[in-house]
Motif scaffolding. Structure first.
Motif, PDB file in Angstrom:
ATOM      1  N   SER A 193      12.057 -46.363   1.401  1.00 55.18           N
ATOM      2  CA  SER A 193      13.133 -46.121   0.441  1.00 55.18           C
ATOM      3  C   SER A 193      13.250 -47.302  -0.510  1.00 55.18           C
ATOM      4  CB  SER A 193      14.455 -45.906   1.181  1.00 55.18           C
ATOM      5  OG  SER A 193      15.523 -45.803   0.253  1.00 55.18           O
ATOM      6  N   MET A 194      13.320 -46.978  -1.806  1.00 56.14           N
ATOM      7  CA  MET A 194      13.508 -48.021  -2.815  1.00 56.14           C
ATOM      8  C   MET A 194      14.968 -48.446  -2.913  1.00 56.14           C
ATOM      9  SD  MET A 194      10.428 -48.539  -3.797  1.00 56.14           S
ATOM     10  CE  MET A 194      10.008 -48.174  -2.081  1.00 56.14           C
ATOM     11  N   GLY A 195      15.879 -47.615  -2.373  1.00 59.70           N
ATOM     12  CA  GLY A 195      17.286 -47.968  -2.228  1.00 59.70           C
ATOM     13  C   GLY A 195      17.981 -48.415  -3.497  1.00 59.70           C
ATOM     14  N   ASP A 196      18.773 -49.461  -3.353  1.00 59.40           N
ATOM     15  CA  ASP A 196      19.591 -49.949  -4.469  1.00 59.40           C
ATOM     16  C   ASP A 196      18.743 -50.449  -5.630  1.00 59.40           C
ATOM     17  OD1 ASP A 196      21.905 -49.352  -3.120  1.00 59.40           O
ATOM     18  OD2 ASP A 196      22.089 -51.348  -2.224  1.00 59.40           O
ATOM     19  N   GLU A 214      26.348 -42.404  -8.814  1.00 56.45           N
ATOM     20  CA  GLU A 214      26.424 -43.494  -7.860  1.00 56.45           C
ATOM     21  C   GLU A 214      27.869 -43.914  -7.627  1.00 56.45           C
ATOM     22  OE1 GLU A 214      25.072 -46.177  -5.089  1.00 56.45           O
ATOM     23  OE2 GLU A 214      23.993 -44.547  -6.122  1.00 56.45           O
ATOM     24  N   VAL A 215      28.678 -43.913  -8.683  1.00 56.75           N
ATOM     25  CA  VAL A 215      30.097 -44.245  -8.536  1.00 56.75           C
ATOM     26  C   VAL A 215      30.781 -43.231  -7.627  1.00 56.75           C
ATOM     27  CG1 VAL A 215      32.297 -44.421  -9.752  1.00 56.75           C
ATOM     28  CG2 VAL A 215      30.240 -45.461 -10.737  1.00 56.75           C
ATOM     29  N   GLN A 216      30.471 -41.924  -7.815  1.00 58.37           N
ATOM     30  CA  GLN A 216      31.091 -40.887  -6.979  1.00 58.37           C
ATOM     31  C   GLN A 216      30.656 -41.017  -5.520  1.00 58.37           C
ATOM     32  OE1 GLN A 216      31.554 -36.824  -8.887  1.00 58.37           O
ATOM     33  NE2 GLN A 216      29.927 -37.668 -10.217  1.00 58.37           N
ATOM     34  N   LEU A 217      29.377 -41.289  -5.301  1.00 66.82           N
ATOM     35  CA  LEU A 217      28.893 -41.433  -3.932  1.00 66.82           C
ATOM     36  C   LEU A 217      29.526 -42.625  -3.231  1.00 66.82           C
ATOM     37  CD1 LEU A 217      25.088 -40.663  -4.485  1.00 66.82           C
ATOM     38  CD2 LEU A 217      26.710 -39.254  -3.198  1.00 66.82           C
ATOM     39  N   ARG A 218      29.659 -43.730  -3.959  1.00 65.84           N
ATOM     40  CA  ARG A 218      30.287 -44.905  -3.371  1.00 65.84           C
ATOM     41  C   ARG A 218      31.764 -44.642  -3.065  1.00 65.84           C
ATOM     42  NH1 ARG A 218      27.339 -49.742  -3.910  1.00 65.84           N
ATOM     43  NH2 ARG A 218      25.148 -49.146  -3.727  1.00 65.84           N
ATOM     44  N   LEU A 235      40.339 -40.509  11.033  1.00 64.31           N
ATOM     45  CA  LEU A 235      39.837 -39.184  10.665  1.00 64.31           C
ATOM     46  C   LEU A 235      38.365 -39.352  10.279  1.00 64.31           C
ATOM     47  CD1 LEU A 235      40.412 -36.193  10.141  1.00 64.31           C
ATOM     48  CD2 LEU A 235      41.086 -36.815   7.794  1.00 64.31           C
ATOM     49  N   SER A 236      37.493 -38.920  11.145  1.00 59.48           N
ATOM     50  CA  SER A 236      36.069 -39.145  10.918  1.00 59.48           C
ATOM     51  C   SER A 236      35.411 -37.909  10.304  1.00 59.48           C
ATOM     52  CB  SER A 236      35.370 -39.493  12.243  1.00 59.48           C
ATOM     53  OG  SER A 236      35.499 -38.420  13.165  1.00 59.48           O
ATOM     54  N   GLY A 237      34.244 -38.145   9.707  1.00 60.50           N
ATOM     55  CA  GLY A 237      33.410 -37.035   9.233  1.00 60.50           C
ATOM     56  C   GLY A 237      33.740 -36.520   7.859  1.00 60.50           C
ATOM     57  N   ILE A 238      34.558 -37.228   7.088  1.00 62.02           N
ATOM     58  CA  ILE A 238      34.921 -36.703   5.758  1.00 62.02           C
ATOM     59  C   ILE A 238      33.685 -36.622   4.863  1.00 62.02           C
ATOM     60  CG2 ILE A 238      36.161 -37.269   3.634  1.00 62.02           C
ATOM     61  CD1 ILE A 238      38.480 -38.192   5.268  1.00 62.02           C
ATOM     62  N   GLU A 239      32.896 -37.699   4.835  1.00 64.67           N
ATOM     63  CA  GLU A 239      31.723 -37.704   3.951  1.00 64.67           C
ATOM     64  C   GLU A 239      30.744 -36.604   4.331  1.00 64.67           C
ATOM     65  OE1 GLU A 239      28.292 -40.809   2.296  1.00 64.67           O
ATOM     66  OE2 GLU A 239      29.667 -41.416   3.908  1.00 64.67           O
ATOM     67  N   ASP A 240      30.476 -36.448   5.644  1.00 67.78           N
ATOM     68  CA  ASP A 240      29.550 -35.413   6.086  1.00 67.78           C
ATOM     69  C   ASP A 240      30.088 -34.021   5.800  1.00 67.78           C
ATOM     70  OD1 ASP A 240      27.806 -37.336   6.961  1.00 67.78           O
ATOM     71  OD2 ASP A 240      28.554 -37.321   9.031  1.00 67.78           O
ATOM     72  N   GLY A 247      26.665 -28.888  -0.057  1.00 71.68           N
ATOM     73  CA  GLY A 247      25.217 -28.713   0.106  1.00 71.68           C
ATOM     74  C   GLY A 247      24.390 -29.752  -0.615  1.00 71.68           C
ATOM     75  N   PHE A 248      24.597 -31.023  -0.337  1.00 71.26           N
ATOM     76  CA  PHE A 248      23.784 -32.066  -0.959  1.00 71.26           C
ATOM     77  C   PHE A 248      23.668 -33.251  -0.008  1.00 71.26           C
ATOM     78  CE2 PHE A 248      27.948 -33.760  -1.797  1.00 71.26           C
ATOM     79  CZ  PHE A 248      27.770 -35.138  -1.816  1.00 71.26           C
ATOM     80  N   THR A 249      22.725 -34.104  -0.294  1.00 74.89           N
ATOM     81  CA  THR A 249      22.591 -35.380   0.402  1.00 74.89           C
ATOM     82  C   THR A 249      22.079 -36.395  -0.601  1.00 74.89           C
ATOM     83  OG1 THR A 249      21.717 -36.505   2.367  1.00 74.89           O
ATOM     84  CG2 THR A 249      20.203 -35.101   1.160  1.00 74.89           C
ATOM     85  N   GLU A 250      22.260 -37.637  -0.303  1.00 70.01           N
ATOM     86  CA  GLU A 250      21.861 -38.682  -1.238  1.00 70.01           C
ATOM     87  C   GLU A 250      20.336 -38.828  -1.265  1.00 70.01           C
ATOM     88  OE1 GLU A 250      22.906 -43.383  -2.180  1.00 70.01           O
ATOM     89  OE2 GLU A 250      23.783 -42.348  -0.446  1.00 70.01           O
ATOM     90  N   ASN A 251      19.795 -38.957  -2.444  1.00 67.98           N
ATOM     91  CA  ASN A 251      18.350 -39.124  -2.613  1.00 67.98           C
ATOM     92  C   ASN A 251      17.947 -40.510  -2.114  1.00 67.98           C
ATOM     93  OD1 ASN A 251      15.711 -39.198  -3.392  1.00 67.98           O
ATOM     94  ND2 ASN A 251      16.112 -39.303  -5.588  1.00 67.98           N
ATOM     95  N   PRO A 252      17.103 -40.580  -1.067  1.00 61.88           N
ATOM     96  CA  PRO A 252      16.714 -41.898  -0.537  1.00 61.88           C
ATOM     97  C   PRO A 252      15.750 -42.637  -1.460  1.00 61.88           C
ATOM     98  CG  PRO A 252      15.511 -40.179   0.603  1.00 61.88           C
ATOM     99  CD  PRO A 252      16.491 -39.473  -0.308  1.00 61.88           C
ATOM    100  N   ARG A 253      15.245 -41.940  -2.477  1.00 59.38           N
ATOM    101  CA  ARG A 253      14.287 -42.528  -3.423  1.00 59.38           C
ATOM    102  C   ARG A 253      13.092 -43.137  -2.684  1.00 59.38           C
ATOM    103  NH1 ARG A 253      19.266 -42.976  -5.819  1.00 59.38           N
ATOM    104  NH2 ARG A 253      19.357 -42.538  -8.069  1.00 59.38           N
ATOM    105  N   ASN A 254      12.476 -42.302  -1.833  1.00 58.08           N
ATOM    106  CA  ASN A 254      11.307 -42.755  -1.075  1.00 58.08           C
ATOM    107  C   ASN A 254      10.063 -42.748  -1.949  1.00 58.08           C
ATOM    108  OD1 ASN A 254      12.803 -43.096   1.191  1.00 58.08           O
ATOM    109  ND2 ASN A 254      11.941 -41.373   2.323  1.00 58.08           N
TER     110      ASN A 254
END
Length: 384
Positions: A193-196, A214-218, A235-240, A247-254
């Protein structure tokens, strides 16, 4: 003298040194030390003798020398196995890095002696040879204008291993080229992953959408962490939950990053059907030689195992009507290899069969080799 001066003197003492390591020399490099007499019978009253220059199928001593000699088996292509080992298992390492520290020199003085043979005098000579070789080749051919050391490195075929066996041993085996001669070159890549760093580069390139996302994800991650830290278990699991609902996930930029080449491994299978006592001797010695040189030697103290010998594999052929035997460059060179396994079947057919002296009528031998070095593109240009 202050504490700083003491540290400085101690550091200088470590800049020069002489290290000796030794476990005794290898004693069993050749097969002349048999404790048994194999094949001891009426046909071989003194047992099967040791033979070192082995050829199968037998084609006569004049075949390789005479231009008129005809192969009785119709075979004109062969593969030759030469054996290399290490006699000295004691090493003396003498180093002096003070020139680098005190004088700003470009390389440290370094010598490495195995037994009585000096393997290298200075590390700088080796590195300068690489620099002068112009990447080992120029244009479509190799650079012939480099220094003598450069040419030596190029002629070493890229095998610059520190532990390369250098002493040529007695045994040499020449066999017919087997069926299913298949080699595979492969390389390794790994996902990273190229990450940040990738996000920053995209932002610098003017990708405004990436900045917004990126602002929204953070913000989503921060809200989820805050909720999980609330009293009474949080209260856990809000992000998931949000990711599952939308129906989305963050692009790991592999990206695929090159890791290394894989050593070439290959198998060779040979069938032997001796027809007379002489061929029985040849086949026995061939099998014994491969098994002997594949295995390590136990030191006299039983504390260490000395590495097995290495095999140099060369494809050879004889042109009809010519006396000379030449290297077959139509097949990629194999060079120095390790022998990983020897599998011998003394009864390969549906029914076993033996001569009156107990020798098997047919033997099948499977050899598994691994190339001793990693390939690179300059070696392809050298015929590997």
């Amino acid at each position: 003298m202050g504490i700083g001066d003491v540290i400085d003197e101690s550091t200088k003492a470590l800049q020069k040194g002489d290290i000796e390591v030794g476990f005794g020399d290898a004693q069993l490099q050749n097969r002349s030390e048999r404790l048994t007499s194999p094949g001891l019978n009426a046909i071989h009253p003194n047992g099967i003798p040791i033979r070192t220059d082995l050829v199968y199928p037998p084609i006569g001593n004049d075949f390789f020398a005479s231009s008129d000699a005809v192969s009785p088996t119709g075979i004109f292509s062969f593969i030759m196995f030469e054996v290399f080992g290490r006699k000295g298992n004691s090493a003396n390492i003498n180093y002096d890095v003070s020139r680098v520290i005190d004088e700003g020199a470009d390389a440290a003085q370094f010598s490495f002696t195995v037994g009585n043979e000096v393997e290298a005098t200075t590390r700088s000579a080796e590195n300068n040879a690489i620099n002068n070789s112009e990447r080992f080749y120029g244009g479509s051919g190799f650079n012939e204008a480099g220094s003598a050391t450069s040419r030596q490195l190029i002629e070493s075929q890229g095998d610059r291993r520190i532990g390369k066996a250098l002493e040529k041993l007695e045994d040499r085996i020449t066999l017919y080229v087997p069926h299913q001669l298949q080699f595979n070159d492969s390389v390794q890549y790994e996902d990273k992953s190229m990450g940040d760093a990738a996000r920053i580069l995209e932002a610098m390139a003017g990708n405004k959408g990436a900045i917004t996302d990126e602002v929204q994800l953070r913000a989503l991650g921060a809200a989820s962490s805050f909720a999980a830290g609330l009293p009474l278990g949080g209260l856990s699991g809000i992000e998931d939950t949000v990711k599952a609902r939308l129906g989305f996930t963050e692009n790991p930029r592999n990206e695929a990053l090159f890791k290394n080449t894989e050593r070439k491994s290959f198998n060779m299978s040979f069938n032997f059907a001796p027809r007379n006592p002489d061929e029985v001797e040849i086949v026995f010695n061939i099998v014994e030689s491969f098994r002997f040189h594949m295995l390590p030697e136990l030191s006299a103290s039983a504390s260490v195992l000395f590495a097995p010998d290495e095999f140099e594999l060369t494809f050879m052929y004889k042109k009809p009507g010519e006396g000379s035997v030449e290297e077959n460059l139509s097949i990629p060179k194999l060079g120095r290899c390790f022998l990983n396994s020897v599998n011998v079947d003394y009864a390969p057919n549906s029914r076993s069969a033996f001569f009156i002296d107990g020798s098997p009528c047919e033997i099948k031998m499977d050899l598994n080799f691994m190339q001793a070095f990693h390939m690179h593109r300059a070696m392809v240009l050298r015929g590997f």
